[in-house]
Design a protein around this motif. Structure first.
Motif, short mmCIF file in Angstrom:
data_model
loop_
_atom_site.label_atom_id
_atom_site.label_comp_id
_atom_site.label_asym_id
_atom_site.label_seq_id
_atom_site.Cartn_x
_atom_site.Cartn_y
_atom_site.Cartn_z
N LYS A 68 -14.72 8.83 0.44
CA LYS A 68 -13.73 7.75 0.39
C LYS A 68 -13.64 7.03 1.74
N GLU A 95 -15.93 6.60 3.86
CA GLU A 95 -17.10 5.74 4.09
C GLU A 95 -16.94 4.41 3.37
N SER A 96 -16.20 4.44 2.23
CA SER A 96 -15.95 3.18 1.52
C SER A 96 -14.81 2.45 2.24
N THR A 97 -14.46 1.27 1.77
CA THR A 97 -13.37 0.52 2.42
C THR A 97 -12.05 0.77 1.72
N GLU A 98 -12.08 1.68 0.75
CA GLU A 98 -10.91 1.92 -0.10
C GLU A 98 -9.73 2.54 0.68
N SER A 114 -8.06 3.98 4.69
CA SER A 114 -8.18 4.07 6.15
C SER A 114 -7.16 5.11 6.63
N LYS A 161 0.84 -1.21 0.00
CA LYS A 161 0.00 0.00 0.00
C LYS A 161 0.86 1.25 0.00
#
Ligand SMILES: C[S@@+](CC[C@H](N)C(=O)[O-])C[C@H]1O[C@@H](n2cnc3c(N)ncnc32)[C@H](O)[C@@H]1O
Length: 467
Positions: free
Chosen positions: A106, A108-111, A113, A81
């Motif tokens: 972004k 809210e998505s899992t894409e 952290s 990553k």
């Protein structure tokens, strides 16, 4: 010393105390060394963990929110990553979400952290300014300007910098790649050669510099020969102007009466303009001879001296020179008395470019009359038709070269502002053709010292003597 104290004169005691403080500061300055480890530290920032392939998109969308520290990447590898490092102004990811709607989607998505990331900063991550801000006490100002000549950087440190001077010198040496020596001016210009006492703060003990200006190479000892990089655009202006004049003048012979290492004379000679060059300083005469050789232009350069400009201007056989450059702003104007009683072989007397210092113009507008007065006085002219009798001041129009010479040809005087020298003092260039009335005057005796600068009543100024 005890006598002074016995006198119990308040002024003397204060002076002695100041001297003691100054010598203590100077002693401290010589022993305090740069400790680079003082700038080693850890900082914690917010990082966004993202897919490597999305790096470009994140860097672009978050461009106003990134860490942006010198020598630290905004995106760092973390296994498969990438971590995008955010500005230190954020202590929590929620703060950036408020400012950037795109990011909230972004998150809210899992894409993506967020996490904390620690960066190890050291001396190498700081610019000179940043390092000095960290190293000097907050009440001490950061030395903001310096002059560079070849590998040498010249600082004018203030008394408040004295205890930290070695540290300042070392930081500048470390951070400016082209610098190998840092020097500090430790006294005022107090000699005719316009050089000043200096001390080496950091780097090589070598004041012999080699530099380029106007496509020419110059070598000289900076501690013995005057040089001012701030004049480079003025050198270029005069060289270009003379090169242009040469196109219209079949016979052109330039006398550079105070040539220094040759910033006017060498580029002119390299452009096939015949130059006579002189300086009072033997080290400058050696330097210009060497520079003529180095730049392969000795054929067009005739080096004279060491001799006073007045002797030099008077002793040229039949005074055949057509142009004179006289850059000795502190006293040069007064040496123009050399033109009194001087006959020139050509019908047209020479065109002179004489530099001088003058107090900054005040609202009463006394500058132009004062400069005219000083010039007339040196030339030995009272008001007459042949006297430079009118003036124009900077800013001249864009074609000021033509404008300036045209003024002088008509018997006018062109005054051009050159630069700010100190809070109360400016440098000017006076361009004029030597009035033919000068030829009829009694020549000055060469043994005479220059007459003291003419004074018109005006406000006093206590500025420092500048270069
Ligand atoms: C301000 S510097 C200019 C040097 C060079 N022309 C330049 O533009 O960098 C003045 C020069 O005049 C020289 N000088 C000082 N008094 C002089 C005099 N009476 N006659 C001739 N040269 C003199 C100094 O040695 C110094 O090199």
């Amino acid at each position: 010393l005890s006598q002074h104290f016995v006198k119990k004169d308040g002024d003397v005691i204060i002076w002695m105390r100041l001297r003691l403080v100054a010598s203590f500061a100077s002693w401290l300055g010589n022993i305090m060394e740069l400790d680079r480890s003082l700038l080693s530290r850890k900082i914690e920032v917010i990082a966004l963990r993202i897919e490597t392939r999305r790096t470009g998109e994140y860097l672009f969308k978050l461009r106003d929110h990134l860490l942006n520290l010198p020598r630290v990447r905004n995106a760092v590898n973390c296994g498969e990553k990438k971590l995008i490092l955010l500005s230190q102004r954020y202590t929590d990811v929620s703060q950036i979400i408020e400012e950037n709607g795109w990011l909230s989607e972004k998150l809210e998505s899992t894409e993506m952290s967020s996490e904390k990331y620690t960066i190890n900063l050291d001396y190498n991550h700081f610019t000179a300014d940043e390092a000095l801000k960290e190293l000097l006490p907050t009440e001490v100002s950061i030395p903001s300007s310096f002059e560079q000549a070849g590998h040498l950087i010249h600082l004018n440190l203030r008394p408040e910098h004295e205890p930290y001077k070695k540290i300042i010198g070392q930081v500048i040496l470390d951070k400016i790649k082209s610098c190998r020596t840092v020097v500090n001016k430790i006294g005022e210009i107090n000699n005719e050669f316009r050089t000043f006492p200096l001390e080496i703060l950091a780097g090589e003990n070598n004041t012999y510099v080699i530099l380029r200006e106007h496509d020419c190479s110059f070598g000289f000892d900076y501690s013995k020969v005057y040089w001012n990089s701030r004049l480079s655009s003025e050198h270029a202006r005069i060289v270009d102007l003379m090169n242009n004049l040469k196109k219209h003048n079949e016979h052109m012979l330039v006398a550079d009466a105070t040539c220094g290492a040759g910033p006017f004379a060498i580029p002119l000679a390299k452009n096939y303009v015949q130059v006579l060059a002189n300086d009072l300083n033997p080290a400058a005469v050696d330097a210009i001879q060497y520079n003529g050789q180095k730049n392969k232009c000795l054929q067009f350069l005739s080096v004279h001296g060491p001799s006073c400009a007045r002797h030099f201007l008077r002793e040229q056989i039949d005074s055949k020179y057509t142009h004179v450059i006289f850059n000795l702003p502190a006293t040069g104007l007064d040496l123009l008395d050399a033109f009194r009683g001087l006959k020139f072989s050509s019908n047209l007397p020479p065109l002179v470019f004489c530099y001088c210092f003058a107090p900054k113009d005040n609202k009463e507008g006394t500058l132009i009359p004062e400069l005219q007065f000083r010039l007339q006085r040196a030339l030995g002219l009272s008001s007459s038709d042949d006297t430079p009798h009118s003036a124009t001041t900077h800013p001249l129009p864009p074609d000021s070269h033509r404008q300036a010479t045209q003024f002088a040809t008509d018997g006018f005087l062109a005054i051009r502002w050159i630069r700010n020298v100190s809070p109360n003092k400016d440098m000017f260039c006076l361009t004029f053709r030597v009035p033919s009335a000068c030829a009829t005057l009694e020549p000055i005796l060469l043994e005479e010292r220059p007459s003291p600068p003419a004074k018109r009543p005006r406000k006093s100024n206590n500025e420092e003597e500048a270069k």
